[in-house]
Design a protein around this motif. Sequence first.
Motif, short mmCIF file in Angstrom:
data_model
loop_
_atom_site.label_atom_id
_atom_site.label_comp_id
_atom_site.label_asym_id
_atom_site.label_seq_id
_atom_site.Cartn_x
_atom_site.Cartn_y
_atom_site.Cartn_z
N LYS A 20 0.81 -1.22 0.00
CA LYS A 20 0.00 0.00 0.00
C LYS A 20 0.85 1.27 0.00
CE LYS A 20 -4.35 -1.53 1.99
NZ LYS A 20 -5.30 -1.41 3.10
N VAL A 21 2.09 1.15 0.48
CA VAL A 21 2.89 2.37 0.69
C VAL A 21 4.18 2.40 -0.13
CG1 VAL A 21 1.97 2.71 3.02
CG2 VAL A 21 4.06 1.37 2.70
N ALA A 22 4.40 1.41 -0.96
CA ALA A 22 5.70 1.28 -1.63
C ALA A 22 6.18 2.56 -2.30
CB ALA A 22 5.64 0.14 -2.65
N GLU A 23 5.30 3.26 -2.99
CA GLU A 23 5.71 4.47 -3.73
C GLU A 23 6.25 5.55 -2.81
OE1 GLU A 23 2.86 2.96 -4.37
OE2 GLU A 23 2.64 2.70 -6.54
N HIS A 24 5.83 5.52 -1.54
CA HIS A 24 6.20 6.59 -0.59
C HIS A 24 7.24 6.14 0.42
CE1 HIS A 24 2.66 8.42 -2.31
NE2 HIS A 24 1.95 7.38 -1.95
N GLU A 25 7.72 4.91 0.29
CA GLU A 25 8.62 4.36 1.31
C GLU A 25 9.96 3.95 0.71
OE1 GLU A 25 8.44 3.73 4.59
OE2 GLU A 25 6.37 4.23 5.02
N ASN A 26 11.00 4.12 1.54
CA ASN A 26 12.28 3.47 1.26
C ASN A 26 12.13 2.03 1.73
OD1 ASN A 26 13.67 5.98 0.53
ND2 ASN A 26 13.41 6.49 2.69
N ILE A 27 12.25 1.10 0.81
CA ILE A 27 12.06 -0.31 1.17
C ILE A 27 13.43 -0.95 1.40
CG2 ILE A 27 11.09 -2.52 0.47
CD1 ILE A 27 8.89 -0.53 0.85
N THR A 59 12.83 -10.21 1.45
CA THR A 59 13.78 -10.50 0.37
C THR A 59 13.56 -11.91 -0.19
OG1 THR A 59 15.34 -9.15 1.61
CG2 THR A 59 16.23 -10.42 -0.24
N THR A 60 13.30 -12.86 0.68
CA THR A 60 13.12 -14.24 0.21
C THR A 60 11.92 -14.35 -0.72
OG1 THR A 60 13.93 -14.89 2.39
CG2 THR A 60 13.05 -16.64 1.00
N ALA A 61 10.90 -13.54 -0.47
CA ALA A 61 9.72 -13.56 -1.34
C ALA A 61 10.08 -13.11 -2.76
CB ALA A 61 8.62 -12.67 -0.75
N VAL A 62 10.97 -12.12 -2.86
CA VAL A 62 11.42 -11.69 -4.19
C VAL A 62 12.17 -12.83 -4.86
CG1 VAL A 62 12.88 -10.06 -5.47
CG2 VAL A 62 11.50 -9.25 -3.53
N ALA A 63 13.06 -13.49 -4.09
CA ALA A 63 13.83 -14.63 -4.64
C ALA A 63 12.90 -15.74 -5.10
CB ALA A 63 14.81 -15.15 -3.59
N HIS A 69 5.49 -9.07 -4.17
CA HIS A 69 6.76 -8.53 -3.67
C HIS A 69 7.61 -7.97 -4.81
CE1 HIS A 69 5.28 -11.00 -0.35
NE2 HIS A 69 5.93 -10.14 0.41
N LEU A 70 7.54 -8.60 -5.96
CA LEU A 70 8.23 -8.05 -7.14
C LEU A 70 7.63 -6.69 -7.48
CD1 LEU A 70 8.46 -11.32 -9.25
CD2 LEU A 70 10.41 -9.96 -8.46
N ASP A 71 6.33 -6.58 -7.33
CA ASP A 71 5.63 -5.33 -7.61
C ASP A 71 6.03 -4.24 -6.61
OD1 ASP A 71 3.62 -3.79 -9.03
OD2 ASP A 71 2.42 -3.96 -7.22
N ILE A 72 6.15 -4.62 -5.33
CA ILE A 72 6.58 -3.66 -4.30
C ILE A 72 7.97 -3.13 -4.64
CG2 ILE A 72 7.36 -3.50 -1.89
CD1 ILE A 72 5.03 -5.61 -1.34
N ALA A 73 8.88 -4.04 -5.01
CA ALA A 73 10.25 -3.62 -5.35
C ALA A 73 10.27 -2.70 -6.56
CB ALA A 73 11.11 -4.86 -5.60
N ALA A 74 9.40 -2.99 -7.51
CA ALA A 74 9.35 -2.17 -8.73
C ALA A 74 8.79 -0.78 -8.44
CB ALA A 74 8.52 -2.88 -9.80
N ARG A 75 7.84 -0.68 -7.49
CA ARG A 75 7.18 0.60 -7.21
C ARG A 75 7.84 1.39 -6.10
NH1 ARG A 75 2.52 0.37 -4.93
NH2 ARG A 75 2.41 -1.83 -4.46
N SER A 76 8.77 0.78 -5.37
CA SER A 76 9.37 1.42 -4.20
C SER A 76 9.96 2.79 -4.52
CB SER A 76 10.48 0.49 -3.68
OG SER A 76 11.36 1.18 -2.85
N LYS A 77 9.82 3.70 -3.56
CA LYS A 77 10.45 5.02 -3.70
C LYS A 77 11.96 4.84 -3.87
CE LYS A 77 11.31 8.76 -0.53
NZ LYS A 77 10.92 9.21 0.81
#
Length: 137
Positions: A20-27, A59-63, A69-77
């Motif tokens: 919900k917050v990826a665009e506004h957060e440092n992940i 991180t393991t979810a991305v792996a 989780h891939l989407d969160i990483a792609a949208r992260s601030k």
Amino acid sequence: MISDKEKPEGTPKILPLCYKVAEHENIIWVCDGAANVGQIGHQIGVLLTNMDKARMCCTTAVAAGSKPHLDIAARSKKNIVIDGCGNRCASKVLENAAVKIGYSIDISKYLQKVPTLDIYQADVKRIAEIVVKEAHL
Ligand code: SF4
């Protein structure tokens, strides 16, 4: 300056949902390696998350190729990667997923890697200060 935030025992800090917050957060993505440097990286992720400077994610979810989780990483601030040593496992997980890394650190450049899970809070705070400064958190 980094300082622990006191919170009463038995009151867990409920975090915003990453997706919900990826665009506004440092992940923050940590390797969580089974050595002092990996565990210190994990604790840095916890500390910076509890200080609201960033939000640790899985991180393991991305792996594992988890789409949310891939989407969160792609949208992260900004993606902050904390690797325990020069093997750069967390960085490689994100690189393999074609995720842009905004900042990364190899903890073994600041602390000798030792096969122990016993870590010192002073090391966590010292290296967390470096991350805050260099990643502009
Ligand atoms: S980066 Fe180093 S400490 Fe972290 S998981 Fe990989 S080998 Fe272990």
